[in-house]
Design a protein around this motif. Structure first.
Motif, PDB file in Angstrom:
ATOM      1  N   GLU A  65      -1.062   0.946   9.968  1.00 25.06           N
ATOM      2  CA  GLU A  65      -2.492   0.991  10.292  1.00 25.06           C
ATOM      3  C   GLU A  65      -3.302   0.848   9.015  1.00 25.06           C
ATOM      4  OE1 GLU A  65      -3.688   4.473  12.387  1.00 25.06           O
ATOM      5  OE2 GLU A  65      -2.057   4.355  13.874  1.00 25.06           O
ATOM      6  N   GLY A  66      -4.398   0.074   9.118  1.00 25.98           N
ATOM      7  CA  GLY A  66      -5.338  -0.015   8.011  1.00 25.98           C
ATOM      8  C   GLY A  66      -5.076  -1.181   7.078  1.00 25.98           C
ATOM      9  N   HIS A  67      -6.116  -1.497   6.311  1.00 28.27           N
ATOM     10  CA  HIS A  67      -6.039  -2.518   5.264  1.00 28.27           C
ATOM     11  C   HIS A  67      -6.607  -1.920   3.986  1.00 28.27           C
ATOM     12  CE1 HIS A  67      -5.847  -4.969   8.923  1.00 28.27           C
ATOM     13  NE2 HIS A  67      -5.242  -5.891   8.185  1.00 28.27           N
ATOM     14  N   SER A  68      -5.948  -2.202   2.872  1.00 26.32           N
ATOM     15  CA  SER A  68      -6.394  -1.640   1.607  1.00 26.32           C
ATOM     16  C   SER A  68      -5.781  -2.430   0.455  1.00 26.32           C
ATOM     17  CB  SER A  68      -6.004  -0.152   1.517  1.00 26.32           C
ATOM     18  OG  SER A  68      -6.535   0.421   0.338  1.00 26.32           O
ATOM     19  N   SER A  69      -5.979  -1.912  -0.758  1.00 26.98           N
ATOM     20  CA  SER A  69      -5.384  -2.491  -1.963  1.00 26.98           C
ATOM     21  C   SER A  69      -4.636  -1.392  -2.697  1.00 26.98           C
ATOM     22  CB  SER A  69      -6.462  -3.088  -2.876  1.00 26.98           C
ATOM     23  OG  SER A  69      -7.129  -4.161  -2.227  1.00 26.98           O
ATOM     24  N   MET A  70      -3.469  -1.759  -3.242  1.00 29.17           N
ATOM     25  CA  MET A  70      -2.621  -0.797  -3.940  1.00 29.17           C
ATOM     26  C   MET A  70      -2.475  -1.204  -5.396  1.00 29.17           C
ATOM     27  SD  MET A  70      -1.930   1.286  -1.475  1.00 29.17           S
ATOM     28  CE  MET A  70      -0.673   2.337  -2.205  1.00 29.17           C
ATOM     29  N   ASP A  71      -2.675  -0.245  -6.282  1.00 28.16           N
ATOM     30  CA  ASP A  71      -2.480  -0.454  -7.720  1.00 28.16           C
ATOM     31  C   ASP A  71      -1.007  -0.210  -8.036  1.00 28.16           C
ATOM     32  OD1 ASP A  71      -2.506  -0.594 -10.430  1.00 28.16           O
ATOM     33  OD2 ASP A  71      -3.928   1.045 -10.758  1.00 28.16           O
ATOM     34  N   VAL A  72      -0.294  -1.278  -8.410  1.00 29.85           N
ATOM     35  CA  VAL A  72       1.141  -1.174  -8.703  1.00 29.85           C
ATOM     36  C   VAL A  72       1.418  -1.550 -10.158  1.00 29.85           C
ATOM     37  CG1 VAL A  72       1.886  -1.576  -6.331  1.00 29.85           C
ATOM     38  CG2 VAL A  72       1.492  -3.529  -7.830  1.00 29.85           C
ATOM     39  N   ALA A  74       1.902   0.196 -12.798  1.00 29.41           N
ATOM     40  CA  ALA A  74       2.964   0.952 -13.454  1.00 29.41           C
ATOM     41  C   ALA A  74       4.345   0.569 -12.947  1.00 29.41           C
ATOM     42  CB  ALA A  74       2.745   2.454 -13.242  1.00 29.41           C
ATOM     43  N   LEU A  75       4.411  -0.144 -11.806  1.00 30.17           N
ATOM     44  CA  LEU A  75       5.703  -0.466 -11.207  1.00 30.17           C
ATOM     45  C   LEU A  75       6.129  -1.899 -11.467  1.00 30.17           C
ATOM     46  CD1 LEU A  75       5.188   1.281  -7.747  1.00 30.17           C
ATOM     47  CD2 LEU A  75       6.373   2.184  -9.744  1.00 30.17           C
ATOM     48  N   THR A  76       5.201  -2.856 -11.275  1.00 30.11           N
ATOM     49  CA  THR A  76       5.574  -4.263 -11.376  1.00 30.11           C
ATOM     50  C   THR A  76       4.776  -5.029 -12.415  1.00 30.11           C
ATOM     51  OG1 THR A  76       3.988  -4.957  -9.676  1.00 30.11           O
ATOM     52  CG2 THR A  76       6.176  -4.273  -8.929  1.00 30.11           C
ATOM     53  N   GLY A  77       3.820  -4.364 -13.061  1.00 29.43           N
ATOM     54  CA  GLY A  77       3.033  -5.051 -14.077  1.00 29.43           C
ATOM     55  C   GLY A  77       1.883  -5.876 -13.529  1.00 29.43           C
ATOM     56  N   GLU A  78       1.646  -5.822 -12.224  1.00 28.51           N
ATOM     57  CA  GLU A  78       0.535  -6.580 -11.644  1.00 28.51           C
ATOM     58  C   GLU A  78      -0.783  -5.935 -12.057  1.00 28.51           C
ATOM     59  OE1 GLU A  78       0.633  -9.287  -9.887  1.00 28.51           O
ATOM     60  OE2 GLU A  78       2.766  -9.494  -9.488  1.00 28.51           O
ATOM     61  N   ASP A  79      -1.627  -6.689 -12.785  1.00 24.73           N
ATOM     62  CA  ASP A  79      -2.905  -6.143 -13.220  1.00 24.73           C
ATOM     63  C   ASP A  79      -3.905  -6.035 -12.072  1.00 24.73           C
ATOM     64  OD1 ASP A  79      -2.011  -5.942 -15.825  1.00 24.73           O
ATOM     65  OD2 ASP A  79      -2.621  -7.987 -16.330  1.00 24.73           O
ATOM     66  N   VAL A  80      -3.796  -6.948 -11.118  1.00 23.37           N
ATOM     67  CA  VAL A  80      -4.721  -6.977  -9.987  1.00 23.37           C
ATOM     68  C   VAL A  80      -4.111  -6.204  -8.828  1.00 23.37           C
ATOM     69  CG1 VAL A  80      -5.977  -8.457  -8.383  1.00 23.37           C
ATOM     70  CG2 VAL A  80      -5.575  -9.221 -10.740  1.00 23.37           C
ATOM     71  N   PRO A  81      -4.855  -5.285  -8.194  1.00 25.16           N
ATOM     72  CA  PRO A  81      -4.317  -4.549  -7.041  1.00 25.16           C
ATOM     73  C   PRO A  81      -3.840  -5.497  -5.947  1.00 25.16           C
ATOM     74  CG  PRO A  81      -6.350  -3.530  -7.805  1.00 25.16           C
ATOM     75  CD  PRO A  81      -6.199  -4.809  -8.571  1.00 25.16           C
ATOM     76  N   VAL A  82      -2.785  -5.099  -5.259  1.00 26.67           N
ATOM     77  CA  VAL A  82      -2.167  -5.910  -4.222  1.00 26.67           C
ATOM     78  C   VAL A  82      -2.751  -5.537  -2.868  1.00 26.67           C
ATOM     79  CG1 VAL A  82       0.007  -6.510  -3.101  1.00 26.67           C
ATOM     80  CG2 VAL A  82      -0.051  -6.090  -5.567  1.00 26.67           C
ATOM     81  N   SER A  83      -3.197  -6.530  -2.103  1.00 26.65           N
ATOM     82  CA  SER A  83      -3.733  -6.288  -0.767  1.00 26.65           C
ATOM     83  C   SER A  83      -2.597  -6.020   0.208  1.00 26.65           C
ATOM     84  CB  SER A  83      -4.552  -7.486  -0.291  1.00 26.65           C
ATOM     85  OG  SER A  83      -5.648  -7.723  -1.148  1.00 26.65           O
ATOM     86  N   VAL A  84      -2.759  -5.002   1.029  1.00 26.30           N
ATOM     87  CA  VAL A  84      -1.740  -4.647   2.017  1.00 26.30           C
ATOM     88  C   VAL A  84      -2.404  -4.450   3.368  1.00 26.30           C
ATOM     89  CG1 VAL A  84      -0.184  -3.585   0.332  1.00 26.30           C
ATOM     90  CG2 VAL A  84      -1.921  -2.187   1.442  1.00 26.30           C
ATOM     91  N   GLY A  85      -1.601  -4.653   4.398  1.00 28.43           N
ATOM     92  CA  GLY A  85      -2.049  -4.466   5.766  1.00 28.43           C
ATOM     93  C   GLY A  85      -0.850  -4.196   6.646  1.00 28.43           C
TER      94      GLY A  85
END
Length: 649
Positions: A329-336, A338-349
């Motif tokens: 449920e829900g849509h958001s962005s996750m800051d990863v 520290a885990l994968t080095g992605e500077d831009v938050p990843v959109s999830v749904g």
């Protein structure tokens, strides 16, 4: 095989053996035409559907991990030697993480027998599964142990104490220096006033040097502080003797200044190392202590250890995911980051995965828990760091043995220098100071940090960028790879063939795409030409391959793992997809290797150049102390350049 060119003919029938080709031998240059022909032959041999490599009947070794309490550096080395005497056992014992990694043949030695040997050696031991509760991503004791190891056993409180002692030694050195170097201030009994200021500097402020010297000399480990402590003690005792005998003016300022300089240099070195571990400590602290779950429409908070697969995890804004989960449920962005080095938050749904330790920077989410505790990607990353620390311990002990040899040679050389100066009619203090300068210059500070610091910084930076060096042997082998045999499914991810060629040329590699069924044949033909080959497999959205598929290659690379899921046999795990990520992985491993080589060359040149100068008496003990400490700091600063490594996505 009919139609096989003689230049690329397969080796005679027989078991190829899992051992990769030797590293460092002469290798003919690979041409693109040869690789293309090998690729065509492999495609012809490939089956329509990929198949896993068969299990090797000879591969009966099993890897286990034990938690051992009460280890010191010396005890870890002693226990490791005792365990390695057991049949079929290869053990790596790390006092930094309180872990013993055991590879053994269960048909010859059981893990219970190994634990019995550990207990007979006087240590409490338990299996790693007992230590890690089923729902915990990382127990607090595990985090604390790794945190100490990553920051070179230096916490902020220890840094503060070291800095306070350095300040105290510096303040005490001011009146001692003024009295010793200003003749007009040297009234009757001035030497006793100087001694009063020197005693607390030598016997209290320099306690970290003396304590470390006693500990390290007993364990033959990291003998840098031993030489500094010996120099301080020798010059102080000499000054006490001449002060009481009245034969010549004392030199209390020498031991005080050596202690102050040594403490300040240690403070700078430890502070830099502490900053170097910031990335890794951030990862270790990424786990969430509590979780919010939804049960029958109501929400409640529980400890993260009590989570189970199938629970519905509620992740509010600015909250961390306490487990690997799938959004329902829900849509958001996750800051990863520290885990994968992605500077831009990843959109999830709905239907998208959420990694343990990721921070919700958007709206509220509800996710079904998929993996908890030791099965999460965060726990896998921590285990990678543990393994790196264990392998660092082995490398560091080898460097310590070299440092112990240097220290022994320095003591002999200092004694010879003292006798030589005295035999030539020099004064006692000139001969003593020349010998002390030799002791200080010979400090193996640069050698002790040459290997462990680049690995520490490089592994931490790699984890931040989604490049996980599962085995440090990848660092040694990366510079010897001739070609990369890549999973054909990775070819579709290449956005620009020109960019791919440019990045592969950056790491001096050729690439070839092969369907998975034909990889064995391609690698076998290249190995017959004495080529060192890396194998890159796409593991995104798939069951991880059997570890034996990587055994034929010098380096096995798992591409597109997302976070840090278990990929048996892989030397390098890449969170991102595509062959560009492979080029980045090789670039990081090669950069670490070059940094280690540069550090070792500097350490050797330093001793070759500085020791003869010290023997001639051209440098005072104070200058010698500064030079020796600076040599170690140069190694640390050079290693910190790895923090600026970037990927070319």
């Amino acid at each position: 095989m009919p139609g096989t060119p003689s230049a690329l003919a397969a080796p005679p029938p027989g078991p190829p053996g899992p051992k990769p080709p030797a590293i460092g031998r002469f290798r003919p240059r690979i041409s693109v035409a040869e690789i293309s022909r090998a690729a065509e032959l492999s495609r012809a041999a490939a089956e329509p559907e990929p198949r896993s490599a068969p299990q090797s009947p000879a591969s009966s070794s099993r890897s286990s991990e034990l938690v051992v309490r009460g280890l010191s550096s010396r005890a870890a080395a002693r226990l490791e030697r005792r365990l390695n005497r057991l049949p079929s056992v290869f053990a790596i014992v790390s006092h930094a993480t309180d872990r013993a990694t055991i590879s053994h043949d269960p048909s010859l030695v059981s893990i219970a027998q190994v634990m019995h040997v550990v207990q007979k050696s006087g240590f409490a031991v338990e299996t790693s599964d007992v230590h890690r509760s089923p729902g915990a991503a990382a127990g607090e004791s595990q985090v604390d142990a790794l945190g100490r190891a990553i920051s070179a056993d230096t916490t902020l409180s220890e840094l503060t104490e070291l800095r306070n002692r350095a300040v105290a030694a510096s303040l005490l050195a001011i009146p001692v220096l003024a009295l010793s170097l200003t003749p007009s201030w040297q009234a009757h009994g001035w030497q006793w006033v100087a001694m009063v200021f020197a005693i607390p500097a030598v016997l209290w402020a320099a306690v970290p040097l003396h304590t470390a010297a006693f500990r390290d000399s007993a364990a033959l480990s990291d003998m840098r502080d031993f030489l500094a402590s010996l120099a301080v003690s020798a010059t102080f005792c000499w000054s006490m003797w001449v002060a009481m005998s009245g034969s010549e003016p004392p030199y209390f300022h020498i031991p005080v200044l050596i202690a102050a300089v040594g403490l300040w240099l240690r403070c700078v070195e430890r502070s830099v190392l502490h900053r170097a571990g910031a990335t890794s400590r951030l990862l270790l602290r990424s786990g969430a202590a509590e979780a919010r779950i939804r049960v029958d429409g109501t929400e409640r908070r529980i400890a993260s250890q009590r989570l189970h697969p199938g629970d519905y995890l509620v992740i509010g804004p600015d909250e961390k995911a306490a487990a690997d989960a799938i959004v329902v449920e829900g849509h958001s962005s996750m800051d990863v980051a520290a885990l994968t080095g992605e500077d831009v938050p990843v959109s999830v749904g709905p239907g998208r995965p959420v990694a343990c330790g990721a921070t919700n920077v958007g709206d509220r989410l509800v996710a079904r828990v998929a993996r908890v505790g030791a099965d999460t990607g965060l726990a896998q990353a921590i285990r990678v760091m543990e393994r790196a620390q264990a392998e660092q311990s082995v490398l560091r002990r080898r460097a310590d043995r070299g440092g112990a040899a240097i220290v022994a040679a320095a003591v002999v050389l200092a004694g010879a220098t003292l006798l030589s100066w005295l035999s030539n009619g020099s004064s006692n203090h000139d001969a003593l100071f020349a010998a002390i300068s030799v002791l200080l210059i010979a400090s193996p500070s640069a050698l002790a940090l040459a290997i462990s610091t680049p690995i520490q910084v490089g592994v931490g930076r790699g984890i931040q960028l989604g490049i996980v060096l599962n085995r440090l042997s990848a660092v040694r082998r990366a510079s010897h790879i001739d070609a990369v045999v890549a999973d054909r499914s990775l070819e579709s991810i290449v956005a620009s063939r020109g960019e791919l060629n440019r990045q592969m040329q950056r790491v001096r590699l050729e690439s070839m795409f092969i369907s998975r069924g034909g990889m064995d044949e391609a690698i076998r033909q290249l190995r017959a030409r004495k080529f060192c080959v890396a194998l890159a497999l796409d593991v995104s959205g798939r069951v991880p391959p059997d570890g034996t598929i990587f055994s034929q290659a010098c380096i096995g690379i798992a591409v597109g793992a997302g976070t840090f899921g278990p990929v048996p046999g892989a030397h390098i795990t890449l969170a991102r997809q595509g062959l560009l990520a492979v080029a980045d992985g090789f670039a990081l491993a090669q950069r670490i290797s070059r940094t280690i080589s540069g550090n070792l060359i500097w350490a050797v040149l330093y001793h070759v150049i500085a020791l003869p100068i010290a023997v001639t008496g051209a440098v005072s003990p104070i200058v010698a102390s500064i030079i020796a400490g600076t040599a170690g700091i140069i190694v640390v600063v050079n290693s910190l350049r790895l923090r600026r490594f970037t990927v070319h996505a």
